[in-house]
Each structure stands twice: as structure tokens, then as C-alpha cells.
Motif scaffolding. Sequence first.
Motif, mmCIF file in Angstrom:
data_model
loop_
_atom_site.group_PDB
_atom_site.id
_atom_site.type_symbol
_atom_site.label_atom_id
_atom_site.label_comp_id
_atom_site.label_asym_id
_atom_site.label_seq_id
_atom_site.Cartn_x
_atom_site.Cartn_y
_atom_site.Cartn_z
ATOM 1 N N ALA A 100 0.832 -1.205 0.000
ATOM 2 C CA ALA A 100 0.000 0.000 0.000
ATOM 3 C C ALA A 100 0.867 1.256 0.000
ATOM 4 C CB ALA A 100 -0.920 -0.004 1.218
ATOM 5 N N GLY A 101 0.594 2.151 -0.923
ATOM 6 C CA GLY A 101 1.314 3.415 -0.983
ATOM 7 C C GLY A 101 2.672 3.349 -1.656
ATOM 8 N N ALA A 102 3.051 2.185 -2.197
ATOM 9 C CA ALA A 102 4.355 2.066 -2.863
ATOM 10 C C ALA A 102 4.412 2.972 -4.085
ATOM 11 C CB ALA A 102 4.600 0.621 -3.281
ATOM 12 N N LYS A 103 5.523 3.642 -4.267
ATOM 13 C CA LYS A 103 5.694 4.582 -5.368
ATOM 14 C C LYS A 103 6.414 3.917 -6.540
ATOM 15 C CE LYS A 103 3.959 8.003 -2.989
ATOM 16 N NZ LYS A 103 2.632 8.570 -3.334
ATOM 17 N N GLU A 104 5.906 4.126 -7.714
ATOM 18 C CA GLU A 104 6.517 3.583 -8.922
ATOM 19 C C GLU A 104 7.908 4.175 -9.139
ATOM 20 O OE1 GLU A 104 4.207 3.136 -12.805
ATOM 21 O OE2 GLU A 104 5.489 4.858 -13.230
ATOM 22 N N VAL A 105 8.827 3.329 -9.598
ATOM 23 C CA VAL A 105 10.194 3.760 -9.895
ATOM 24 C C VAL A 105 10.419 3.639 -11.400
ATOM 25 C CG1 VAL A 105 12.648 3.348 -9.450
ATOM 26 C CG2 VAL A 105 10.974 2.939 -7.644
ATOM 27 N N ARG A 106 10.961 4.669 -12.020
ATOM 28 C CA ARG A 106 11.236 4.665 -13.459
ATOM 29 C C ARG A 106 12.745 4.713 -13.647
ATOM 30 N NH1 ARG A 106 11.472 8.205 -18.010
ATOM 31 N NH2 ARG A 106 10.343 7.351 -19.812
ATOM 32 N N LEU A 107 13.310 3.716 -14.371
ATOM 33 C CA LEU A 107 14.762 3.549 -14.426
ATOM 34 C C LEU A 107 15.275 3.313 -15.838
ATOM 35 C CD1 LEU A 107 14.945 1.031 -11.444
ATOM 36 C CD2 LEU A 107 15.522 3.460 -11.335
ATOM 37 N N ASN A 108 16.437 3.860 -16.117
ATOM 38 C CA ASN A 108 17.146 3.587 -17.368
ATOM 39 C C ASN A 108 17.962 2.308 -17.170
ATOM 40 O OD1 ASN A 108 19.568 3.622 -19.197
ATOM 41 N ND2 ASN A 108 18.580 5.466 -19.943
ATOM 42 N N TYR A 109 17.813 1.340 -18.102
ATOM 43 C CA TYR A 109 18.504 0.060 -17.938
ATOM 44 C C TYR A 109 19.547 -0.199 -19.022
ATOM 45 C CZ TYR A 109 15.191 -1.674 -21.504
ATOM 46 O OH TYR A 109 14.454 -1.860 -22.651
ATOM 47 N N THR A 110 19.916 0.795 -19.790
ATOM 48 C CA THR A 110 20.809 0.582 -20.938
ATOM 49 C C THR A 110 22.214 0.131 -20.554
ATOM 50 O OG1 THR A 110 21.307 2.963 -20.939
ATOM 51 C CG2 THR A 110 19.558 2.202 -22.413
ATOM 52 N N LYS A 111 22.605 0.332 -19.287
ATOM 53 C CA LYS A 111 23.946 -0.092 -18.857
ATOM 54 C C LYS A 111 23.862 -1.161 -17.760
ATOM 55 C CE LYS A 111 26.172 2.855 -21.481
ATOM 56 N NZ LYS A 111 26.880 4.009 -20.897
ATOM 57 N N SER A 112 22.708 -1.752 -17.576
ATOM 58 C CA SER A 112 22.531 -2.695 -16.473
ATOM 59 C C SER A 112 22.959 -4.109 -16.847
ATOM 60 C CB SER A 112 21.058 -2.726 -16.044
ATOM 61 O OG SER A 112 20.258 -3.303 -17.060
ATOM 62 N N ALA A 113 23.300 -4.894 -15.828
ATOM 63 C CA ALA A 113 23.506 -6.336 -16.007
ATOM 64 C C ALA A 113 22.122 -6.977 -15.994
ATOM 65 C CB ALA A 113 24.367 -6.881 -14.871
ATOM 66 N N TYR A 114 21.948 -8.060 -16.742
ATOM 67 C CA TYR A 114 20.641 -8.704 -16.833
ATOM 68 C C TYR A 114 20.809 -10.214 -16.811
ATOM 69 C CZ TYR A 114 16.144 -10.174 -18.887
ATOM 70 O OH TYR A 114 14.937 -10.792 -19.136
ATOM 71 N N SER A 115 20.042 -10.885 -15.964
ATOM 72 C CA SER A 115 20.095 -12.345 -15.898
ATOM 73 C C SER A 115 18.687 -12.912 -16.023
ATOM 74 C CB SER A 115 20.744 -12.811 -14.593
ATOM 75 O OG SER A 115 20.037 -12.328 -13.469
ATOM 76 N N ARG A 116 18.584 -14.013 -16.799
ATOM 77 C CA ARG A 116 17.292 -14.615 -17.102
ATOM 78 C C ARG A 116 17.126 -15.981 -16.441
ATOM 79 N NH1 ARG A 116 14.899 -14.502 -22.894
ATOM 80 N NH2 ARG A 116 13.090 -14.786 -21.519
ATOM 81 N N SER A 171 17.349 -8.908 -12.396
ATOM 82 C CA SER A 171 17.321 -10.365 -12.331
ATOM 83 C C SER A 171 15.886 -10.875 -12.423
ATOM 84 C CB SER A 171 17.943 -10.867 -11.025
ATOM 85 O OG SER A 171 19.281 -10.426 -10.908
ATOM 86 N N GLU A 172 15.670 -11.779 -13.353
ATOM 87 C CA GLU A 172 14.360 -12.374 -13.554
ATOM 88 C C GLU A 172 14.125 -13.469 -12.507
ATOM 89 O OE1 GLU A 172 12.135 -13.484 -17.724
ATOM 90 O OE2 GLU A 172 14.146 -14.217 -17.388
ATOM 91 N N PHE A 173 12.852 -13.747 -12.176
ATOM 92 C CA PHE A 173 12.537 -14.850 -11.273
ATOM 93 C C PHE A 173 11.168 -15.406 -11.610
ATOM 94 C CE2 PHE A 173 11.238 -10.965 -9.109
ATOM 95 C CZ PHE A 173 9.935 -11.238 -8.737
ATOM 96 N N LEU A 174 10.862 -16.545 -11.036
ATOM 97 C CA LEU A 174 9.567 -17.182 -11.233
ATOM 98 C C LEU A 174 8.592 -16.722 -10.160
ATOM 99 C CD1 LEU A 174 10.801 -20.825 -11.917
ATOM 100 C CD2 LEU A 174 10.172 -19.091 -13.616
ATOM 101 N N THR A 175 7.333 -16.547 -10.555
ATOM 102 C CA THR A 175 6.329 -16.108 -9.604
ATOM 103 C C THR A 175 4.942 -16.495 -10.092
ATOM 104 O OG1 THR A 175 5.551 -14.225 -8.279
ATOM 105 C CG2 THR A 175 5.895 -13.835 -10.613
#
Length: 278
Positions: A100-116, A171-175
Motif C-alpha cells: 500500500a502506498g508504494a511509489k513507482e520507480v522509473r529507471l534507465n537500464y541501458t547499462k545494467s547487467a541482466y540475468s534470465r 534479475s528475472e525470477f519465477l512467480t
Amino acid sequence: MRLLALTASACLCAALSATGAASAAAVPAGAPGTVPAAAPATVPATVPADVPAAAGASAAAKVAYGFAWSDGKGVLRVTPAKATLVKEHGILRYKLKAVAGAKEVRLNYTKSAYSRVTVACDLVETEGRVALDAKGLGRTKCTPADLAFTLQRGPAPFKVEYSGAKAVKVSEFLTDWGNPRSAFGTIKRVNDTTVSFKGIKLGYTHATGFYRVTAKCSSGWLTGKPVNASRDGLGQKPCTAADFTKVLKAQKHPVLVKADYNPLSGELIEVWEVYGDA
């Protein structure tokens, strides 16, 4: 099957010694269990006079778990959720719960590490095999371009480590995706992939269903006779998400619809034009 991913929580605390040299200490994420949506940064109470102010005020990394959406080229948006790591049928996954009340975060990911969670970066689905680490996070190392590929298909569950307005690691995860809801209410366009429905921000994709009461998919909202309205006034003519974007873009005011949506992932699943007098 959608691909889901989430990042294990980690925070950096910046500390300065009496001589002015900087050192960083990692804060452990803890054993599997409830994971905070974000961890606060710890900043020194005072900064030695011989150390530049910028060094003492450098942003510490934060963490957000939740369903991320594409929000423009190289940009994602995510509303932090409460994440709990569980083991079901021998597979690690996270259970997400809205905060409740969580604020959305907007982020640039062009230099991020990514795992699937897939065994290869270019797979659309897991195809029955997953690559997970001990914390239930994807361990197949991929690129920001692969992240763009994932996001263009719709929302995905991630753990996002970020600093300022930039994603550092995704990082991706199952849900589980939660339970869809159905309701009547007014809807208003935010942009070509996002609407506000009853005050809730929802994203939509090419797979979103749109049903009209008008004769044509390209007709203006509620124009002409309701030749495709059901007895209860709901649209019956199948149209596309592109038609939905076009017709909603022409509206200056909110319009009445019936919508099926997922409040956890923030996804608009199907939407019906409503003709009140049908």
C-alpha cells in the motif's frame, strides 16, 4: 508462459574513515523469507573537511521487487512489492504482494547487467528448463538488448537493483501472477501503452482484447448505432490493441468501460466499450 525474473536484495552503505578514505560494505540479504521492497541507504552523519561533499553523498544502491514494464526506449518502470521466497515442487519462486502506498520507480537500464531464468537469452519461454541460483534468481547472463526483448512482450517479474534513476542489475525470477479482476469504471489514456482505470495505472500489450459496440473498429467512441452491443450494452466486435490506442487517443475525457485486469502485474487484459442505453 510468461518469463519471470527477480533480483536478490542487496544494499550498499557508504562510510568514510577519519583520514577521508572511502570504503564500501555490503549488507547481507538474509536467509530465504520475506524480502523488503527497498532498503534504505546509510550515509555518514558528517564528512571530513578534506573530502569533497559529493563523495560523502554518493547514492547507495536500492532494491525493488515487482512486475516491470517497458516505459520507453531503454527505460522500465516498476512498483515495488513485498517478495517472499518459497519452494514449490522443488522449484524456487517468489510470492509477490502489493504494498500500500508504494511509489513507482522509473529507471534507465541501458547499462545494467541482466540475468534470465531461461537457459538461453533469446528464448521466449523456459521450455521446461530453468536456470536459477540459490536465491531463486535467473543466472543466465544476458544484455540490455535481451532485457528490451523481454519487456516488449509485456510485464515481467524482476528484482531490480538501482542507483538514482539507473538500473544497475536486473534479475528475472519465477512467480505466480495473482488473480485477475473484472469491474466497470472509467478509463483514461496515459500513453500508447498505459491507461488509468478507476485510478489504477495499467499497462497493455498487443495481446489485450478490445470489444466494441460500433459497426467498425476504427469508429469513434460510441459513434453510430450500437449494432455490436449485447443486451447488457457491452461491445461484441473483436478489435485490436492498436484500435484501442487509436480510439482512446481521440478522447479528451474518461470513458466508461468494463475491464478485466490484473492488479498485481498492473496489466489490462480485456476491455469492453459500454453502451448504456442498449
